[in-house]
Design a protein around this motif. Structure first.
Motif, mmCIF file in Angstrom:
data_model
loop_
_atom_site.group_PDB
_atom_site.id
_atom_site.type_symbol
_atom_site.label_atom_id
_atom_site.label_comp_id
_atom_site.label_asym_id
_atom_site.label_seq_id
_atom_site.Cartn_x
_atom_site.Cartn_y
_atom_site.Cartn_z
ATOM 1 N N LEU A 267 22.550 25.659 1.708
ATOM 2 C CA LEU A 267 23.752 25.009 2.236
ATOM 3 C C LEU A 267 24.391 25.839 3.348
ATOM 4 N N ALA A 268 24.241 27.153 3.252
ATOM 5 C CA ALA A 268 24.820 28.032 4.273
ATOM 6 C C ALA A 268 24.175 27.808 5.646
ATOM 7 N N HIS A 269 22.980 27.213 5.652
ATOM 8 C CA HIS A 269 22.266 26.955 6.909
ATOM 9 C C HIS A 269 22.508 25.546 7.445
ATOM 10 N N LEU A 270 23.426 24.799 6.829
ATOM 11 C CA LEU A 270 23.642 23.409 7.215
ATOM 12 C C LEU A 270 24.015 23.267 8.689
ATOM 13 N N GLY A 271 24.868 24.152 9.167
ATOM 14 C CA GLY A 271 25.244 24.116 10.579
ATOM 15 C C GLY A 271 24.058 24.355 11.497
ATOM 16 N N ASN A 272 23.136 25.223 11.079
ATOM 17 C CA ASN A 272 21.936 25.485 11.876
ATOM 18 C C ASN A 272 21.029 24.264 11.916
ATOM 19 N N TYR A 273 20.905 23.569 10.779
ATOM 20 C CA TYR A 273 20.115 22.333 10.747
ATOM 21 C C TYR A 273 20.711 21.286 11.691
ATOM 22 N N ALA A 274 22.050 21.216 11.731
ATOM 23 C CA ALA A 274 22.707 20.250 12.618
ATOM 24 C C ALA A 274 22.417 20.560 14.087
ATOM 25 N N LYS A 275 22.460 21.834 14.440
ATOM 26 C CA LYS A 275 22.154 22.237 15.824
ATOM 27 C C LYS A 275 20.702 21.917 16.168
ATOM 28 N N ILE A 276 19.806 22.173 15.224
ATOM 29 C CA ILE A 276 18.387 21.877 15.450
ATOM 30 C C ILE A 276 18.182 20.380 15.648
ATOM 31 N N GLN A 277 18.847 19.567 14.810
ATOM 32 C CA GLN A 277 18.698 18.120 14.916
ATOM 33 C C GLN A 277 19.185 17.606 16.264
ATOM 34 N N LEU A 278 20.295 18.130 16.726
ATOM 35 C CA LEU A 278 20.800 17.736 18.045
ATOM 36 C C LEU A 278 19.776 18.076 19.123
ATOM 37 N N ASP A 279 19.165 19.244 19.005
ATOM 38 C CA ASP A 279 18.136 19.638 19.968
ATOM 39 C C ASP A 279 16.913 18.726 19.887
ATOM 40 N N LEU A 280 16.547 18.300 18.686
ATOM 41 C CA LEU A 280 15.406 17.403 18.534
ATOM 42 C C LEU A 280 15.637 16.094 19.282
ATOM 43 N N TRP A 281 16.850 15.587 19.230
ATOM 44 C CA TRP A 281 17.178 14.354 19.952
ATOM 45 C C TRP A 281 17.237 14.596 21.470
ATOM 46 N N ILE A 282 17.897 15.699 21.865
ATOM 47 C CA ILE A 282 17.995 16.015 23.291
ATOM 48 C C ILE A 282 16.609 16.235 23.888
ATOM 49 N N ASN A 283 15.765 16.964 23.164
ATOM 50 C CA ASN A 283 14.413 17.246 23.657
ATOM 51 C C ASN A 283 13.572 15.992 23.742
ATOM 52 N N MET A 284 13.848 15.013 22.877
ATOM 53 C CA MET A 284 13.142 13.729 22.959
ATOM 54 C C MET A 284 13.486 13.027 24.273
ATOM 55 N N VAL A 285 14.751 13.027 24.615
ATOM 56 C CA VAL A 285 15.179 12.388 25.866
ATOM 57 C C VAL A 285 14.569 13.128 27.057
ATOM 58 N N ARG A 286 14.590 14.466 26.990
ATOM 59 C CA ARG A 286 13.990 15.269 28.066
ATOM 60 C C ARG A 286 12.523 14.922 28.251
ATOM 61 N N ARG A 287 11.814 14.800 27.140
ATOM 62 C CA ARG A 287 10.379 14.565 27.215
ATOM 63 C C ARG A 287 10.066 13.172 27.772
ATOM 64 N N ILE A 288 10.822 12.169 27.320
ATOM 65 C CA ILE A 288 10.572 10.799 27.752
ATOM 66 C C ILE A 288 10.934 10.598 29.227
ATOM 67 N N THR A 289 12.049 11.206 29.629
ATOM 68 C CA THR A 289 12.514 11.018 31.004
ATOM 69 C C THR A 289 11.836 11.954 31.991
ATOM 70 N N GLY A 290 11.088 12.948 31.453
ATOM 71 C CA GLY A 290 10.371 13.877 32.329
ATOM 72 C C GLY A 290 11.237 14.929 32.935
#
Length: 318
Positions: free
Chosen positions: A295-318
């Motif tokens: 549970l102490a890592h919950l904030g880190n998981y949230a940051k990672i998830q945001l990056d997963l979405w941002i990186n998806m947009v980066r990859r699709i848009t080139g």
């Protein structure tokens, strides 16, 4: 006392050894030791090193145990604060070790820093400016094939490419070393992902420059071995690092991403290998290998998830 150990895994890479080892001899920072871990080469690599580079510490395996076991052995053999991993098909610029060491010292929460990797045969084009991972389940090298001048800013990245990256050795003791189940491929993304779960950072250090041939061991960008192990390890990476809730959250994206990849590799004539790798990935994904949710890592998981979405947009848009 040396503060950096440069660890080079090698398998039948004698044709590249003169380039990488000579470039290390020309370094401005001499405060490092070089360790080559040989995976049972049959091309005379070990004999070449002993004859031409006797100062290099050589660790010999009787057979090919893969990238992860080789670098882990190098990490264990090192007694330095930092460990710098380097592929055998790389040539480093003279200030490479100096710049890598300075970069990781600048960032106190950094687990790793990656160099600017430039294509060996086209030195105006990037090979890798940081490993990225996205919600589609795609790992990709940022900037690959683009002009080198576009990636000159030091910044956080998702994970460092283990082909030219420096790590804080003490953090391996906390999070574990490279997962030897991977054998090869995505192991650097996995360990960088794991470090982020624990709250550490990964950085891109563009002032440290190397020239990378690419596929120096596997032989080509797309082949049966690489295709199978990449899909296998991707399934394993997702299972291992994502809590169940995060997997469910990303499931629509992951299904779409894997479907696109299956079609891509079918067109390459490697569809059977890719699907076999997926199946094998489920087979090796066992509960005892999963990163325990804290549970102490919950904030880190949230940051990672945001990056997963941002990186998806980066990859699709080139």
């Amino acid at each position: 006392m040396q503060e950096v150990s440069v660890v080079i895994p090698n398998f039948n890479g004698m044709v590249y050894l003169e380039g990488v080892l000579s470039s290390l001899e020309r370094q401005t920072n001499k405060n490092f030791v070089t360790i080559v871990v040989d995976n049972g080469s049959s091309d005379g690599s070990c004999e070449y090193i002993q004859k031409h580079f006797p100062e290099v510490k050589l660790i010999r395996f009787p057979e090919n145990f893969g990238f992860c076991k080789a670098v882990n052995e190098g990490i264990r053999a090192s007694g330095t604060e930092f460990v710098l991993l380097l592929n055998n098909d790389i040539e480093a610029t003279p200030d490479f070790v100096e710049e890598m060491t300075a970069a990781i010292k600048r960032h106190k929460k950094a687990f790793s820093c990656q160099a600017k990797m430039i294509q060996f045969h086209d030195r105006q084009k990037l090979d890798d400016a940081g490993n990225y991972y996205c919600a589609l389940g795609w790992a990709y090298a940022r900037g690959k094939g683009r002009e080198i001048c576009r990636y000159d800013r030091e910044e956080k990245i998702f994970a460092a490419c283990g082909g030219a990256a420096i790590y804080r050795r003490e953090i391996f003791r906390e999070i574990g070393c490279f997962d030897e189940e991977h054998f090869a491929y995505l192991e650097d993304t996995d360990v960088g992902y794991r470090a982020r779960i624990y709250g550490y950072e990964n950085w891109y250090a563009p002032r440290a420059v190397v020239y990378h041939v690419g596929s120096g061991t596997s032989g080509s960008r797309y082949n049966q071995f690489k295709t199978r192990y990449s899909s296998r390890n991707n399934v394993y990476l997702i299972y291992k690092n994502m809590p169940v809730g995060q997997i469910l959250l990303n499931l629509p994206f992951l299904l779409a991403g894997f479907a696109v990849k299956i079609l891509f590799f079918i067109r390459k004539g490697l569809g059977r290998e890719y699907i076999a790798g997926i199946k094998n990935g489920f087979q090796i994904s066992r509960k005892e290998r999963k990163v325990s949710f804290c549970l102490a890592h919950l904030g880190n998981y949230a940051k990672i998830q945001l990056d997963l979405w941002i990186n998806m947009v980066r990859r699709i848009t080139g």
